[in-house]
Design an enzyme around this catalytic site. Structure first.
Site, PDB file in Angstrom:
ATOM      1  NE  ARG A  29      -2.142  -1.369   3.456  1.00 41.86           N
ATOM      2  CZ  ARG A  29      -2.504  -1.203   4.715  1.00 41.86           C
ATOM      3  NH1 ARG A  29      -3.685  -0.710   4.997  1.00 41.86           N
ATOM      4  NH2 ARG A  29      -1.714  -1.531   5.708  1.00 41.86           N
ATOM      5  CG  ASN A  47      -3.877  -4.486   3.243  1.00 40.81           C
ATOM      6  OD1 ASN A  47      -3.386  -4.338   2.137  1.00 40.81           O
ATOM      7  ND2 ASN A  47      -3.140  -4.504   4.340  1.00 40.81           N
TER       8      ASN A  47
END
Length: 101
Positions: A29, A47
């Protein structure tokens, strides 16, 4: 390298991607945000509970395609095994690129 300011970058598009592989707990990320900001793209990354990462990115078509190539490359952190994706016209709903929790 394409940039959002390029005159011939094409129409604004939205890429939705579901990234499978070893993509959680590896900085995926963080590096996705950095790459999107480097390319002046907007959107989100998060996520998901099933171990995948969901990405929504908007910007000029040529720049979004560059981001897409990066997402599938060895430069992306972890190990990307598969990317399920769709492209549609951009909505303009994002002002930056953020991690969604």
């Amino acid at each position: 390298m394409a940039h959002a300011a390029d005159q011939d970058a094409g129409p604004e598009v939205r890429l939705r991607a579901r990234v499978e592989g070893v993509v959680q707990a590896v900085g995926f990320r963080y590096w996705t945000v950095r790459k999107a900001e480097e390319l002046s793209l907007t959107g989100t990354v998060r996520n998901d509970d099933d171990g995948t990462v969901a990405v929504v990115v908007e910007g000029p078509q040529a720049v979004v395609l560059e981001f897409r190539r990066w997402l599938r490359s060895e430069d992306a952190p972890g190990r990307v095994d598969h990317v399920e994706e769709s492209v549609s016209p951009a909505t303009g709903e994002f002002s930056g690129f953020d991690v969604v929790y």
